[in-house]
Design an enzyme around this catalytic site. Structure first.
Site, PDB file in Angstrom:
ATOM      1  CG  ASP A 160     -11.618  14.508 -14.191  1.00 14.65           C
ATOM      2  OD1 ASP A 160     -10.504  14.996 -13.995  1.00 14.65           O
ATOM      3  OD2 ASP A 160     -11.794  13.307 -14.469  1.00 14.65           O
ATOM      4  CG  HIS A 188      -9.301  10.418 -15.636  1.00 11.26           C
ATOM      5  ND1 HIS A 188      -9.666  11.503 -14.897  1.00 11.26           N
ATOM      6  CD2 HIS A 188      -8.100  10.036 -15.150  1.00 11.26           C
ATOM      7  CE1 HIS A 188      -8.722  11.766 -13.999  1.00 11.26           C
ATOM      8  NE2 HIS A 188      -7.767  10.891 -14.138  1.00 11.26           N
TER       9      HIS A 188
HETATM   10  P1  NDP Z   1      -1.168   6.575  -6.919  1.00 11.75           P
HETATM   11  O1  NDP Z   1      -1.869   5.905  -5.805  1.00 11.75           O
HETATM   12  O2  NDP Z   1      -0.853   8.027  -6.791  1.00 11.75           O
HETATM   13  O3  NDP Z   1      -1.982   6.386  -8.292  1.00 11.75           O
HETATM   14  C1  NDP Z   1      -2.510   5.135  -8.649  1.00 11.75           C
HETATM   15  C2  NDP Z   1      -3.147   5.212  -9.997  1.00 11.75           C
HETATM   16  O4  NDP Z   1      -4.257   6.096  -9.975  1.00 11.75           O
HETATM   17  C3  NDP Z   1      -2.238   5.706 -11.111  1.00 11.75           C
HETATM   18  O5  NDP Z   1      -2.517   4.928 -12.268  1.00 11.75           O
HETATM   19  C4  NDP Z   1      -2.684   7.127 -11.306  1.00 11.75           C
HETATM   20  O6  NDP Z   1      -2.525   7.570 -12.645  1.00 11.75           O
HETATM   21  C5  NDP Z   1      -4.167   6.982 -11.067  1.00 11.75           C
HETATM   22  N1  NDP Z   1      -4.887   8.235 -10.808  1.00 11.75           N
HETATM   23  C6  NDP Z   1      -6.119   8.503 -11.287  1.00 11.75           C
HETATM   24  N2  NDP Z   1      -6.530   9.689 -10.892  1.00 11.75           N
HETATM   25  C7  NDP Z   1      -5.554  10.212 -10.152  1.00 11.75           C
HETATM   26  C8  NDP Z   1      -5.411  11.449  -9.474  1.00 11.75           C
HETATM   27  N3  NDP Z   1      -6.299  12.380  -9.477  1.00 11.75           N
HETATM   28  N4  NDP Z   1      -4.279  11.652  -8.784  1.00 11.75           N
HETATM   29  C9  NDP Z   1      -3.324  10.716  -8.772  1.00 11.75           C
HETATM   30  N5  NDP Z   1      -3.418   9.544  -9.418  1.00 11.75           N
HETATM   31  C10 NDP Z   1      -4.510   9.298 -10.098  1.00 11.75           C
HETATM   32  O7  NDP Z   1       0.156   5.785  -7.303  1.00 11.75           O
HETATM   33  P2  NDP Z   1       1.227   5.061  -6.385  1.00 11.75           P
HETATM   34  O8  NDP Z   1       2.393   4.820  -7.268  1.00 11.75           O
HETATM   35  O9  NDP Z   1       1.398   5.733  -5.076  1.00 11.75           O
HETATM   36  O10 NDP Z   1       0.521   3.671  -6.067  1.00 11.75           O
HETATM   37  C11 NDP Z   1       0.292   2.692  -7.005  1.00 11.75           C
HETATM   38  C12 NDP Z   1       0.209   1.354  -6.297  1.00 11.75           C
HETATM   39  O11 NDP Z   1      -0.072   0.369  -7.281  1.00 11.75           O
HETATM   40  C13 NDP Z   1       1.517   0.982  -5.600  1.00 11.75           C
HETATM   41  O12 NDP Z   1       1.238   0.547  -4.299  1.00 11.75           O
HETATM   42  C14 NDP Z   1       2.060  -0.129  -6.479  1.00 11.75           C
HETATM   43  O13 NDP Z   1       2.773  -1.119  -5.749  1.00 11.75           O
HETATM   44  C15 NDP Z   1       0.788  -0.706  -7.069  1.00 11.75           C
HETATM   45  N6  NDP Z   1       1.001  -1.377  -8.349  1.00 11.75           N
HETATM   46  C16 NDP Z   1       0.230  -2.454  -8.604  1.00 11.75           C
HETATM   47  C17 NDP Z   1       0.395  -3.178  -9.761  1.00 11.75           C
HETATM   48  C18 NDP Z   1      -0.438  -4.360  -9.972  1.00 11.75           C
HETATM   49  O14 NDP Z   1      -1.567  -4.433  -9.454  1.00 11.75           O
HETATM   50  N7  NDP Z   1       0.018  -5.350 -10.688  1.00 11.75           N
HETATM   51  C19 NDP Z   1       1.411  -2.788 -10.757  1.00 11.75           C
HETATM   52  C20 NDP Z   1       2.129  -1.609 -10.429  1.00 11.75           C
HETATM   53  C21 NDP Z   1       1.911  -0.924  -9.250  1.00 11.75           C
HETATM   54  P3  NDP Z   1      -1.198   8.319 -13.156  1.00 11.75           P
HETATM   55  O15 NDP Z   1      -0.136   7.246 -13.253  1.00 11.75           O
HETATM   56  O16 NDP Z   1      -1.627   8.845 -14.467  1.00 11.75           O
HETATM   57  O17 NDP Z   1      -0.886   9.359 -12.136  1.00 11.75           O
END
Ligand code: NDP
Length: 332
Positions: A160, A188
């Site tokens: 941000d 955020h």
């Molecule tokens: P992203 O990599 O796009 O995002 C991951 C996280 O970052 C989300 O919470 C997202 O929030 C947040 N975020 C913060 N700032 C930003 C920004 N500027 N732009 C986008 N996201 C932002 O998500 P994916 O779904 O591609 O990847 C998530 C990973 O996490 C996957 O590989 C999944 O398997 C893993 N995962 C792990 C878990 C665990 O550790 N137990 C549980 C569930 C998933 P927002 O949702 O608000 O966009």
């Protein structure tokens, strides 16, 4: 003499941000061009194959600074010996889900990852939470990792902050590197307050206040703020994917400035544990202007807060207090 490698954990490493982030870390964008790294990548079982694919690409890219890769679905293996932990993995908001349900999923993820970091990370491990709700996930992590100093647990508002620098640079048609000292206050989320009251631009005749150069309070109090609040959504609309590149780059900026220090006279925004500065309730993870030196951040003190800003600082603090209550109610 060559430096010893540092271990950097990235959770959710097979996701969008993780995929953009790990090569940046391996190239030295996070810890410096002379700092070798060992990457620890964690993801959940359904993402194990994709995670292995990311590991194969890291090998193929032959990064000279990369001294090893651990790709695992085991949280203990992932957290063992890590010096820096970037927590990107989290439960996504899905249509129709109640806020409390999303919070509850993330509370349980952050509780278990906190316990693993508490027991197995290197002493003085620095933690950056990216996954949303980032401030409150960081607070839960702090709660369940009591031996990690509270000053070591932070969340990302640097994206941000960087977006605010970008908007000012575009508006004034100046280089982004010549703009400094914007502030992101608070959460955020859409209640965050991007503040340019103390920001300046380097010009041939010295530093000039952004407010004076923009000379349009209506824009600063209106469109500037809403553009930043809606930037993530605008990028998803344009790209059909989230703003992973800029999120990853900002995560590198956050850790780099924390570890290597902020330039003299400049500050950055970081979500940190509030000590009550600026009448923000103590005990929230709240974004403040900070300077960093000797691997420690300090909140910039003594900035004047006008009436408009005061209301904005209080509104975002109020939202964080409510999130905190909701998160704690999920623990019972
Ligand atoms: P992203 O990599 O796009 O995002 C991951 C996280 O970052 C989300 O919470 C997202 O929030 C947040 N975020 C913060 N700032 C930003 C920004 N500027 N732009 C986008 N996201 C932002 O998500 P994916 O779904 O591609 O990847 C998530 C990973 O996490 C996957 O590989 C999944 O398997 C893993 N995962 C792990 C878990 C665990 O550790 N137990 C549980 C569930 C998933 P927002 O949702 O608000 O966009």
């Amino acid at each position: 003499m060559a430096k010893e490698p540092l271990r950097v954990l990235v959770t959710g490493a097979a996701g969008q941000i993780g995929y953009a982030l790990v090569p940046m870390v391996a190239r030295g964008a996070m810890l410096g061009p002379d700092q070798p790294v060992i990457l620890h990548m964690l993801d959940i079982a359904p993402a194990a194959e994709a995670l292995n694919g990311v590991k194969m690409e890291l090998v193929d890219a032959a990064f000279p600074l990369l001294k090893g890769v651990v790709a695992t679905t085991d949280v203990v293996e992932a957290c063992t010996g890590v010096n820096v932990a970037v927590m990107v993995g989290g439960f996504p908001r899905k249509e129709g889900m109640e806020r409390k349900d999303v919070m509850s999923k993330n509370v349980s993820i952050y509780k278990s990852q906190a316990s693993a970091l508490e027991k197995h990370a290197a002493p003085n491990c620095k933690v950056l939470v990216v996954a949303n709700p980032a401030n409150t996930n960081a607070l839960i992590l702090k709660e369940f990792a009591p031996s990690i100093p509270q000053k070591n647990i932070t969340c990302l508002t640097r994206l941000d902050h960087n977006r605010a620098l970008g908007q000012v640079s575009e508006r004034l048609k100046v280089q982004v590197a010549d703009v400094k000292n914007v502030i992101i206050w608070g959460n955020h989320s859409s209640t965050q307050y991007p503040d340019v009251n103390h920001a300046s631009v380097k010009t041939s005749s010295g530093a000039k206040p952004v407010r004076e150069l923009v000379a349009n309070d209506e824009w600063l109090k209106g469109e500037f703020i809403t553009t930043l609040q809606q930037r993530g959504a605008a990028i998803i609309k344009a790209r059909k994917f989230s703003s992973a590149l800029s999120a990853a780059s900002s995560a590198c900026d956050h850790i780099r400035d924390w570890v290597l220090g902020t330039p003299e006279g400049s500050w950055v925004s970081m979500g940190v544990y509030s000590d009550g500065s600026y009448h923000v309730p103590a005990g929230l993870i709240y974004s403040f202007p900070v300077t960093c030196k000797n691997e420690e951040w300090s909140i910039v003190q003594g900035l004047s807060i006008d009436e408009f800003s005061r209301k904005k600082l209080d509104a975002t603090a109020q939202e964080l207090s409510e999130e905190k209550s909701l998160a704690y109610s999920c623990l019972q």
